[in-house]
Design a protein around this motif. Structure first.
Motif, PDB file in Angstrom:
ATOM      1  N   PHE A  88       0.881  -1.173   0.000  1.00  0.00           N
ATOM      2  CA  PHE A  88       0.000   0.000   0.000  1.00  0.00           C
ATOM      3  C   PHE A  88       0.916   1.220   0.000  1.00  0.00           C
ATOM      4  O   PHE A  88       1.563   1.521   0.995  1.00  0.00           O
ATOM      5  N   LEU A  89       0.995   1.911  -1.145  1.00  0.00           N
ATOM      6  CA  LEU A  89       2.022   2.929  -1.352  1.00  0.00           C
ATOM      7  C   LEU A  89       1.435   4.327  -1.488  1.00  0.00           C
ATOM      8  O   LEU A  89       0.261   4.502  -1.818  1.00  0.00           O
ATOM      9  N   GLU A  90       2.284   5.333  -1.272  1.00  0.00           N
ATOM     10  CA  GLU A  90       1.941   6.673  -1.717  1.00  0.00           C
ATOM     11  C   GLU A  90       2.275   6.746  -3.205  1.00  0.00           C
ATOM     12  O   GLU A  90       3.144   6.012  -3.688  1.00  0.00           O
ATOM     13  N   PRO A  91       1.600   7.587  -3.980  1.00  0.00           N
ATOM     14  CA  PRO A  91       1.740   7.522  -5.444  1.00  0.00           C
ATOM     15  C   PRO A  91       3.150   7.760  -5.946  1.00  0.00           C
ATOM     16  O   PRO A  91       3.557   7.178  -6.963  1.00  0.00           O
ATOM     17  N   GLU A  92       3.919   8.584  -5.246  1.00  0.00           N
ATOM     18  CA  GLU A  92       5.271   8.887  -5.722  1.00  0.00           C
ATOM     19  C   GLU A  92       6.208   7.686  -5.659  1.00  0.00           C
ATOM     20  O   GLU A  92       7.274   7.712  -6.276  1.00  0.00           O
ATOM     21  N   SER A  93       5.825   6.638  -4.931  1.00  0.00           N
ATOM     22  CA  SER A  93       6.669   5.443  -4.851  1.00  0.00           C
ATOM     23  C   SER A  93       6.519   4.529  -6.052  1.00  0.00           C
ATOM     24  O   SER A  93       7.314   3.610  -6.235  1.00  0.00           O
ATOM     25  N   ILE A  94       5.496   4.787  -6.875  1.00  0.00           N
ATOM     26  CA  ILE A  94       5.273   3.897  -8.019  1.00  0.00           C
ATOM     27  C   ILE A  94       5.085   4.646  -9.336  1.00  0.00           C
ATOM     28  O   ILE A  94       5.414   4.132 -10.399  1.00  0.00           O
ATOM     29  N   PHE A  95       4.580   5.878  -9.279  1.00  0.00           N
ATOM     30  CA  PHE A  95       4.328   6.623 -10.504  1.00  0.00           C
ATOM     31  C   PHE A  95       5.430   7.660 -10.733  1.00  0.00           C
ATOM     32  O   PHE A  95       5.928   8.269  -9.782  1.00  0.00           O
ATOM     33  N   PRO A  96       5.797   7.898 -12.002  1.00  0.00           N
ATOM     34  CA  PRO A  96       6.964   8.725 -12.328  1.00  0.00           C
ATOM     35  C   PRO A  96       6.673  10.224 -12.331  1.00  0.00           C
ATOM     36  O   PRO A  96       6.778  10.883 -13.359  1.00  0.00           O
ATOM     37  N   ALA A  97       6.317  10.778 -11.191  1.00  0.00           N
ATOM     38  CA  ALA A  97       6.126  12.222 -11.061  1.00  0.00           C
ATOM     39  C   ALA A  97       6.215  12.582  -9.594  1.00  0.00           C
ATOM     40  O   ALA A  97       6.042  11.734  -8.721  1.00  0.00           O
ATOM     41  N   SER A  98       6.502  13.843  -9.320  1.00  0.00           N
ATOM     42  CA  SER A  98       6.535  14.303  -7.934  1.00  0.00           C
ATOM     43  C   SER A  98       6.206  15.795  -7.896  1.00  0.00           C
ATOM     44  O   SER A  98       6.999  16.619  -8.336  1.00  0.00           O
ATOM     45  N   PRO A  99       5.046  16.160  -7.375  1.00  0.00           N
ATOM     46  CA  PRO A  99       4.002  15.269  -6.867  1.00  0.00           C
ATOM     47  C   PRO A  99       3.164  14.683  -7.994  1.00  0.00           C
ATOM     48  O   PRO A  99       3.104  15.225  -9.095  1.00  0.00           O
ATOM     49  N   VAL A 100       2.521  13.577  -7.720  1.00  0.00           N
ATOM     50  CA  VAL A 100       1.614  12.941  -8.680  1.00  0.00           C
ATOM     51  C   VAL A 100       0.260  13.636  -8.593  1.00  0.00           C
ATOM     52  O   VAL A 100      -0.372  13.664  -7.533  1.00  0.00           O
ATOM     53  N   VAL A 101      -0.195  14.208  -9.715  1.00  0.00           N
ATOM     54  CA  VAL A 101      -1.486  14.903  -9.737  1.00  0.00           C
ATOM     55  C   VAL A 101      -2.358  14.457 -10.907  1.00  0.00           C
ATOM     56  O   VAL A 101      -3.422  15.029 -11.139  1.00  0.00           O
ATOM     57  N   GLY A 118      -2.904  -1.101  -2.828  1.00  0.00           N
ATOM     58  CA  GLY A 118      -3.536   0.149  -2.437  1.00  0.00           C
ATOM     59  C   GLY A 118      -2.627   1.337  -2.653  1.00  0.00           C
ATOM     60  O   GLY A 118      -1.400   1.200  -2.718  1.00  0.00           O
ATOM     61  N   ILE A 119      -3.244   2.511  -2.768  1.00  0.00           N
ATOM     62  CA  ILE A 119      -2.503   3.764  -2.931  1.00  0.00           C
ATOM     63  C   ILE A 119      -3.123   4.789  -1.998  1.00  0.00           C
ATOM     64  O   ILE A 119      -4.348   4.963  -1.961  1.00  0.00           O
ATOM     65  N   CYS A 120      -2.274   5.451  -1.227  1.00  0.00           N
ATOM     66  CA  CYS A 120      -2.717   6.468  -0.278  1.00  0.00           C
ATOM     67  C   CYS A 120      -2.313   7.842  -0.790  1.00  0.00           C
ATOM     68  O   CYS A 120      -1.123   8.101  -1.012  1.00  0.00           O
ATOM     69  N   TYR A 121      -3.299   8.709  -0.972  1.00  0.00           N
ATOM     70  CA  TYR A 121      -3.051  10.045  -1.510  1.00  0.00           C
ATOM     71  C   TYR A 121      -2.975  11.079  -0.388  1.00  0.00           C
ATOM     72  O   TYR A 121      -3.611  10.937   0.664  1.00  0.00           O
ATOM     73  N   PHE A 122      -2.192  12.127  -0.652  1.00  0.00           N
ATOM     74  CA  PHE A 122      -1.969  13.195   0.320  1.00  0.00           C
ATOM     75  C   PHE A 122      -2.372  14.535  -0.283  1.00  0.00           C
ATOM     76  O   PHE A 122      -2.708  14.625  -1.468  1.00  0.00           O
ATOM     77  N   GLY A 123      -2.303  15.574   0.538  1.00  0.00           N
ATOM     78  CA  GLY A 123      -2.736  16.889   0.102  1.00  0.00           C
ATOM     79  C   GLY A 123      -2.065  17.366  -1.166  1.00  0.00           C
ATOM     80  O   GLY A 123      -2.705  18.010  -2.013  1.00  0.00           O
ATOM     81  N   GLN A 124      -0.776  17.053  -1.325  1.00  0.00           N
ATOM     82  CA  GLN A 124      -0.047  17.524  -2.506  1.00  0.00           C
ATOM     83  C   GLN A 124      -0.567  16.909  -3.805  1.00  0.00           C
ATOM     84  O   GLN A 124      -0.341  17.456  -4.889  1.00  0.00           O
ATOM     85  N   ASN A 125      -1.261  15.785  -3.702  1.00  0.00           N
ATOM     86  CA  ASN A 125      -1.789  15.099  -4.884  1.00  0.00           C
ATOM     87  C   ASN A 125      -3.181  15.568  -5.274  1.00  0.00           C
ATOM     88  O   ASN A 125      -3.645  15.243  -6.368  1.00  0.00           O
ATOM     89  N   LEU A 126      -3.845  16.304  -4.395  1.00  0.00           N
ATOM     90  CA  LEU A 126      -5.267  16.592  -4.552  1.00  0.00           C
ATOM     91  C   LEU A 126      -5.470  18.083  -4.764  1.00  0.00           C
ATOM     92  O   LEU A 126      -5.428  18.876  -3.824  1.00  0.00           O
ATOM     93  N   ARG A 127      -5.738  18.483  -6.010  1.00  0.00           N
ATOM     94  CA  ARG A 127      -5.808  19.893  -6.365  1.00  0.00           C
ATOM     95  C   ARG A 127      -7.237  20.429  -6.422  1.00  0.00           C
ATOM     96  O   ARG A 127      -7.453  21.633  -6.322  1.00  0.00           O
TER      97      ARG A 127
END
Length: 418
Positions: A88-101, A118-127
């Motif tokens: 169960f990862l945060e998106p930056e651990s698997i997808f090639p962007a930082s932050p992932v949006v 699973g993927i856990c999203y954080f404030g930086q990912n949610l615009r």
């Protein structure tokens, strides 16, 4: 079976999931035998005709349709896909962007190669609402295409100081406030209502799991969890947690009681340092464990295990997240929890600085965890688990037990969207 692209945004699907989670005496994935009593005779099997040890059919009892579906889904997964489902990862651990949006072809390729559970999203990912819905909808579909299962899509939305949506950015959704204030009201219906409120707006955005409620009792001098907890009295907190679980459930979202066995009295902050308690089992039973018992009775599908060391229970300073005594002997056997056990973030200073990424996943799974939250190095942790299964250090039967719980929850999500 309906399109996976539409389930999180319909009122009908939210109601359907709530109804499924509320069936069978308030349990879907979780359930408990009479406390302190091992199931015997007819009680040794679940109401769906499966045994208590990983949904294997009980002797003499034919497998029900859900068990057949679980076994069929499990048998279709490769070993590599099985192991990915445990992470169960945060998106930056698997997808090639930082932050992932966003989620596009690169995200699709990443989930095809590593279809994590699973993927856990954080404030930086949610615009904003549209961006979030579009991104999460794509991620669901990519996972469905890869392994025939949706991912758990989560967020830490507790209210108050831990809120990624409420009161943030362009979502135009009010923050429901600190759970300390909800607890101080003495009104369990308020706990139900704020949880249901969070569930509804999260479901509308595309989430299917909220890492809440906090079930810690703040009964020591530490104030680390003070605003996040429902309070200082274990009985009162237990009642609030039970109401919160019901609120999330009726709002149509999976939820997670945290941080087992209770970190409210521990000195220090697990984000940056090891934490421990000198409490005995009797003391924990009298206070810290009460809210978790109530959450289990209410049918909570996930329990998050913290990094608290309990030397008077385990005999050493092994954190609960890596302790078989805490996870298997207490949470599973004594409290009767049958849902998904997930570790707290394995990146935290309380644990990440003490163990290397290669061994962390193996140790947590050996202890009884089903899912591994945010390892410090996904590639190293994945390879560590894969190698352990291949060389027999970790039996494939062991990970299959966890996968049955994970698959069952995901099939229920798919049924709710049909």
């Amino acid at each position: 079976m309906g399109s996976m692209m539409s389930w999180p945004v319909t009122r009908r699907s939210a109601i359907a999931l709530g109804a499924i989670l509320a069936t069978s005496g308030g349990t879907l994935l979780a359930g408990c035998s009479p406390k302190g009593t091992a199931p015997t005779g007819d009680d040794a099997s679940n109401t769906d005709g499966t045994s208590r040890n990983g949904d294997v059919p009980a002797q003499g009892t034919p497998a029900d349709p859900m068990t057949t579906r679980i076994d069929s889904t499990l048998s279709a997964l490769t070993l590599e896909q099985k192991i990915n489902q445990l992470f169960f990862l945060e998106p930056e651990s698997i997808f090639p962007a930082s932050p992932v949006v966003s989620a596009g072809d690169a995200s699709r390729r990443a989930l095809t190669e590593h279809p994590v559970g699973g993927i856990c999203y954080f404030g930086q990912n949610l615009r904003g609402p549209d961006q979030t819905r579009t991104m999460l909808s794509s991620i669901r579909q990519y996972s469905q295409d890869a392994v025939g299962l949706p991912p758990f899509i989560s967020v830490d939305e507790e209210g108050g100081t831990v809120s990624r949506i409420g009161g943030k950015g362009s979502f135009n959704i009010p923050n429901v406030g600190d759970m300390r204030d909800v607890g101080a009201s003495g009104d369990t219906h308020q706990a139900f209502e704020v949880s249901q409120t969070m569930a509804k707006y999260l479901v509308e955005l595309g989430f299917n799991l909220d890492f809440a409620p906090v079930a810690d009792v703040v009964n020591g001098s530490s104030q680390t969890m003070a605003r996040r907890s429902f309070g200082t009295d274990a009985q009162a907190v237990a009642q609030m947690v039970e109401a919160a679980v019901r609120g999330f459930t009726e709002g149509g979202i999976l939820c997670c009681a945290k941080h087992f066995p209770g970190i409210g009295s521990a000195e220090g902050d697990p984000e940056v340092e090891p934490i421990s308690t000198q409490k005995t089992m009797e003391q924990l039973q009298a206070e810290e464990l009460l809210p978790f018992r109530s959450a289990i009775a209410a049918g909570v599908p996930f329990v998050m295990v913290g990094h608290l060391a309990c030397p008077r229970l385990t005999g050493d300073d092994t954190p609960a997240s890596l302790s078989r005594a805490i996870q298997t002997d207490i949470l599973r056997a004594q409290l009767g929890f049958e849902g998904i056990i997930i570790t707290d973030s394995l990146k935290m200073g309380a644990i990440g600085d003490r163990y290397n990424a290669t061994e962390l996943g193996v140790k947590a799974l050996e202890a009884g965890a089903d899912m591994l939250l945010m390892t410090p190095d996904f590639s190293a942790s994945y390879e560590g688990v894969l190698s352990a299964v291949r060389d027999g250090t970790l039996g494939e039967e062991r990970i299959d037990d966890s996968l049955r719980r994970i698959i069952k929850a995901k099939l229920r999500l798919m049924d709710a969207s049909a």
